[in-house]
Structures are given as C-alpha cells and as structure tokens.
Design an enzyme around this catalytic site. Structure first.
Site, short mmCIF file in Angstrom:
data_model
loop_
_atom_site.label_atom_id
_atom_site.label_comp_id
_atom_site.label_asym_id
_atom_site.label_seq_id
_atom_site.Cartn_x
_atom_site.Cartn_y
_atom_site.Cartn_z
N ASP A 1 1.04 -1.51 -0.38
CA ASP A 1 -0.21 0.48 0.04
C ASP A 1 0.68 1.06 0.05
OD1 ASP A 1 -2.28 1.75 0.76
OD2 ASP A 1 -2.99 0.14 1.13
N SER B 1 -7.38 4.01 -0.93
CA SER B 1 -7.30 2.68 -0.97
C SER B 1 -8.23 1.84 -1.10
CB SER B 1 -7.44 2.25 0.64
OG SER B 1 -5.64 2.32 0.75
N HIS C 1 -17.81 15.54 -1.41
CA HIS C 1 -19.19 14.99 -0.73
C HIS C 1 -20.34 15.09 -2.04
CE1 HIS C 1 -18.57 14.45 3.26
NE2 HIS C 1 -17.37 14.73 3.33
N ASP D 1 -13.23 21.09 1.90
CA ASP D 1 -12.68 20.42 0.64
C ASP D 1 -12.07 21.61 -0.35
OD1 ASP D 1 -12.74 17.56 2.00
OD2 ASP D 1 -15.43 18.35 1.18
N ARG E 1 -21.87 14.19 11.52
CA ARG E 1 -22.47 12.26 11.60
C ARG E 1 -21.73 11.57 13.06
NH1 ARG E 1 -16.16 11.57 7.29
NH2 ARG E 1 -15.30 11.76 9.83
N ASP F 1 -21.69 8.82 3.62
CA ASP F 1 -21.91 9.46 5.42
C ASP F 1 -22.12 10.99 6.84
OD1 ASP F 1 -19.00 10.70 4.76
OD2 ASP F 1 -18.05 10.20 5.76
N ASP G 1 1.32 3.14 2.67
CA ASP G 1 0.61 4.48 3.74
C ASP G 1 0.04 4.77 3.98
OD1 ASP G 1 -1.82 5.93 2.24
OD2 ASP G 1 -2.62 4.35 2.75
N HIS H 1 1.49 8.80 5.53
CA HIS H 1 0.13 9.73 5.35
C HIS H 1 0.67 10.84 6.73
CE1 HIS H 1 -2.73 9.05 3.05
NE2 HIS H 1 -3.18 8.09 3.89
N HIS I 1 -1.64 10.87 -0.62
CA HIS I 1 -1.57 10.04 -2.19
C HIS I 1 -1.32 10.51 -3.43
CE1 HIS I 1 -4.65 7.26 -0.86
NE2 HIS I 1 -4.04 7.19 0.31
#
Length: 525
Positions: free
Chosen positions: A18, A68, A129, A160, A200, A271, A413, A417, A473
C-alpha cells in the site's frame, strides 16, 4: 497450457504494498531512499512493469488521485468500477437524468400539483461529498420537466475547498437559477455551513438548525440574498463551514417546504448525508422535535445515492452490484482463498476487494492482524505489524491450504500519511524485509505471485511546489512484478488495477468471467 487444477501453481498470491509508487524524482522519495534489496532483485529477475492507479483508470475523474478503497475495489472486480462521482457526471454528460424515474417522478408530481421543487446539498466544487455541477444539472432537469419554482438550500463547504470560497458558488447558482426560471421564481433560499447540515456524530442540535431553516425557513440569521448572508457571516467571523443557518428572504417572506413539494438531496457521499436525511424521512425519528414535517411529493425526499440501506427513501443512483468478482469466481470454482492484512487495511482486502460484500465467500478465510495500539501515529512505529503479518502469511503458504492469497502491507501508505520522511524510509525497508520471506515461501511451495500497490504515497513525501510535507496520495504509477518459475514470461505495459483479477485467474489456469473486462497482462516471449 492445460486447464487442470493439478498443474496450476499453488498458491497464486497478490501482494499489495500500500502506498508504494514509482517516482523518477528521487528527492524526498522514501521508496527510492530506502534499502530495498528484495524489490531490486525481483525487478532484475522477473518480468516487471508499471500500472495506472488514478483517474479514469479506476473510475474517478481525470487526474484524481486514487485511494485504497477505490484501488482494492478495482483490483478485486476485474473491471473499472465507476465511482459515484463519475457515474453521476457521466449520466449528466450522456443526458440520462431525464430517464431516471427516481429523479423525475417527484418533480413531475410537484409540477402537476403546482408545487415547488427543493434542492438540498453541499454547493461546492470540491468533489468529495458533492459537486455543484450535479446540483445545477438537476435544476436544469426540473426546468425541462416544467417546474416553475425551484429553491436551493445550499450547504457551504470550506473544508474540501478554501475556508472562504463560497461566494463564487452562490453567485453561479443564483445566476443559473435565474436563467432557467427567472430570478423571482428560483434562488438560493437558505445557506448553512456543513458543520450543521452534514454532522455525522449525532450532534442533533446542529442538524436541527439546518432542518429548521430548510423546512420552516427559520434560521438564526436572515438576509435578502445568499451573497449578503455570506458577507454577514464573514463579518461575524464565520468561515464557510461554520456559517449559521440563514433564511434568504428577497421578498420579505421565508421559503417553507409544504405538502406536495418535491425535495432532492444531491450529495453523493453517504456518511455526512445520513443524519439530515433521517430527520426528513423516519417516522420514529428522535434526534429532535420536528415542528414541521411536510408530506413531500411522490415517495418523499430523494437520496442521490444510498446513504444507508435502512433509510426508507428512494435512491436515484443505487449501489452497483458487482457480479463475479475475483473472490466470487474463485469460490464458485470450489477453490480456497485467504485474505490477510493488519487492521488498517483489513476492510480493503475483504469488503472492498469483494465489491462491497461484508460476508465471506464459500472457501474464504480472513486473517486479521491487529495494528499497533501503543502509538498515536505510525511514524512512531513504522514497521507497524508487518512482521507479525508475515509470520502468519508464511505459515499459511507453507500449510498449502489456499489456492489464492490476497495480502496487504499497510506501511507505505499509513506511515506516508504522517509526512515523516525518515519514518517512511523505515516503513519501506520493513516491507522489503518481509517481502523477502514471503517470496521465498511462495517459491518453496511452487506458487506464483503478483507484487504491486493500490496507489502511491511514500514516493513523494514533500510537495514539490510548496516544500511542505506531503501527506496525501499521489497519481504516480505503481510497480507490478510477476514472480514465476516460467521461462519467457512477459508482462504487458500500460495496465491498470482492473487488469489484475483476470491476470490472476489466468495464472490459476481458470477461465475469466465475461464481466471482467480487464486485460490479462501475462504472456510469453
């Protein structure tokens, strides 16, 4: 090559490293800087190439980095799996919204009754979203169906997107609505930050504020236009995400939802859309007391995608049913398979690799190795649980139980991060160390394997333009190595993740189901 179970290599394994991409720029490249004698030797000894893991190659918009979830879905499906964002965009481009009865039925019912159409969603170009293009496309659909009054309840982003970037989206939306319906008949009727509308964590006091301004036209703030409401929010020190519920009243009266109105929720990610949707549709809802609950047109509030299977609302773009994934195909052939990973990537080699299926297939065994719990972030322990995972994996190979093995090493991965370059180097070295033991076991057993990655990460630890640590990523290609005792074996170039399932089946001497449209990458000289 004879198609018999006795002659095929066993096991056939897919080893997913990964976050392990190929970047020709060596600066701040943890993959390049790490000591990787095993990977270096594999590339020298066996056929190798590079795979695409981003954008259109995995069902995302062009240039969008892979992840992923998307990567493992494509790996297991053997075909490009179009993500919701892309599916909806493609439906708009192909003029297919008008043939979607879940969208058209409530609009038509509202038009027939002389009622309004309400559009709800995150008005943003962020693409995480929602996308404002989708919202405006449904507004255009309403115009085509004869709607006279259309109101947009805009959730503002700033998460975002840049923290104060909503003005352009609001101006664009109001201009388009005025063009379609006339400025007096259609406009942004409420604004509220996503902090309230898209909670959420069951913070129902927040959701209530969004619900009330949408349904009752009652907010803590009032403005004559969305732009004026945004200006006032900025003056109060609020950024887009936190804009207080604001009722927009260009004519002095609020817009209220009424019986017979149509309402469509146009977020595509589930979500953060669930709670507000439940407030609209659940009879036994207990999050807060609803002062008003209009009986909406047709079957009630429409969800653009399925926000949760137990929400009783129609879905315009239901989940795609992936038939004959690699796992299902192997099970149907009476073969045994192992899925193995540590906690951080366990869902990826199981749920996502199986096309969104929770349950095991017949003959499938799952092995979960707990990720370290004694560190806050994995750069403090870059080897994570790779060595424990390898012990289990080698034992499984030596036992000779499985025909197919799917394994994920999370290190590149998860440590990538963190943005910690030195730790990422150690993570890559740990994976290489483990990989050597696994390859030896596969060779000892007379098996074959593919070594690859789902997307890049650790190969670019500093952003080349800003000079800041890069934790996201990348869009770089990833290696693919075919470990096989066969002489003269080759790998085709320009492959994608969706090509690996049919390739693995071919390695197993099994026919490829017609649903798998990926290419078989192995060949002979």
């Amino acid at each position: 090559m004879a198609d018999t179970h006795t002659q095929r290599p066993r096991p056939v394994a897919l080893l997913i490293l990964d976050g392990y991409g190929q970047n020709d720029d060596t600066e701040y490249n943890a993959v390049y800087s790490a000591r990787t004698p095993v990977m270096d030797a594999l590339k020298q000894r066996y056929p190798s190439t590079l795979l695409h893991t981003d954008g259109k190659y995995v069902g995302l918009p062009d240039g969008q980095m892979g992840n992923s979830e998307v990567g493992h879905m494509n790996l297991g499906a053997g075909r490009i799996v179009y993500q919701d964002f892309t599916r909806i965009t493609k439906a708009i481009e192909d003029n297919e919204l008008a043939s979607n009865p879940v969208l058209t039925a409530p609009i038509d019912a509202a038009v027939a009754a002389g009622r309004a159409v309400h559009l709800l969603g995150l008005l943003s170009p962020g693409g995480v979203h929602s996308h404002e293009d989708h919202i405006l496309a449904v507004a255009a659909l309403a115009a085509e169906r004869g709607a006279k009054h259309v109101y947009l309840h805009a959730f503002l982003d700033g998460r975002d997107t840049a923290p104060k970037s909503a003005r352009a989206s609001l101006e664009r939306a109001n201009a388009r609505l005025a063009e379609l319906f006339g400025a007096d008949n259609a406009y942004v009727a409420s604004i509220v930050g996503r902090y309230y509308a898209m909670d959420r964590d069951n913070r129902w006091d927040r959701v209530e504020q969004a619900y009330r301004v949408i349904v009752e036209g009652e907010g803590s703030q009032v403005a004559t236009s969305a732009e004026a409401g945004l200006d006032a929010a900025y003056e109060r020190g609020e950024t887009d995400e936190f804009v207080a519920a604001t009722s927009i009243r260009p004519h002095g009266e609020p817009v209220r939802m009424a019986d017979g109105d149509a309402a469509l929720f146009l977020n595509f990610r589930a979500d953060r859309a669930r709670e507000l949707t439940r407030a609209f549709v659940e009879d036994d809802f207990s999050g807060f007391t609803r002062q008003a609950r209009p009986k909406l047109a047709h079957e009630g509030l429409v969800m653009l995608t399925e926000y949760a299977a137990d929400i009783p609302a129609p879905v315009a773009f239901p989940p795609t049913d992936l038939v004959n994934t690699l796992g299902e195909t192997v099970a149907k052939r009476g073969l045994k398979q192992l899925r193995i990973a540590e906690t951080e990537k366990y869902a990826h080699v199981t749920f996502f690799f199986s096309g969104g299926r929770e349950d095991e297939f017949e003959g499938e065994h799952r092995e979960l190795i707990p990720s370290p719990q004694d560190v806050k972030t994995y750069d403090e322990k870059p080897e994570m649980s790779a060595y424990e995972l390898t012990d289990k994996l080698v034992a499984a190979i030596d036992a000779g139980t499985y025909d197919l093995i799917v394994c994920n090493y999370a290190n590149g991965d998860m440590v990538g991060h963190s943005g910690n370059f030195d730790a990422a180097v150690k993570a890559i070295e740990a994976v290489d160390d483990c990989l050597g033991r696994v390859i030896e076991a596969i060779e000892r057993a007379g098996g074959e394997c593919l070594v690859t990655a789902d997307h890049g990460n650790a190969e670019q630890m500093v952003h080349p333009e800003t000079g800041n640590p890069q934790t996201a990523h990348t869009t770089f290609q990833v290696p693919l190595i075919y470990v096989t005792p066969r002489q003269g074996a080759t790998l085709a170039d320009d492959g994608s993740l969706c090509d690996l399932a049919p390739t693995l089946l071919t390695m197993m001497h099994e026919p490829v189901p017609e649903e798998m449209t990926g290419r078989v990458l192995i060949g002979n000289t």
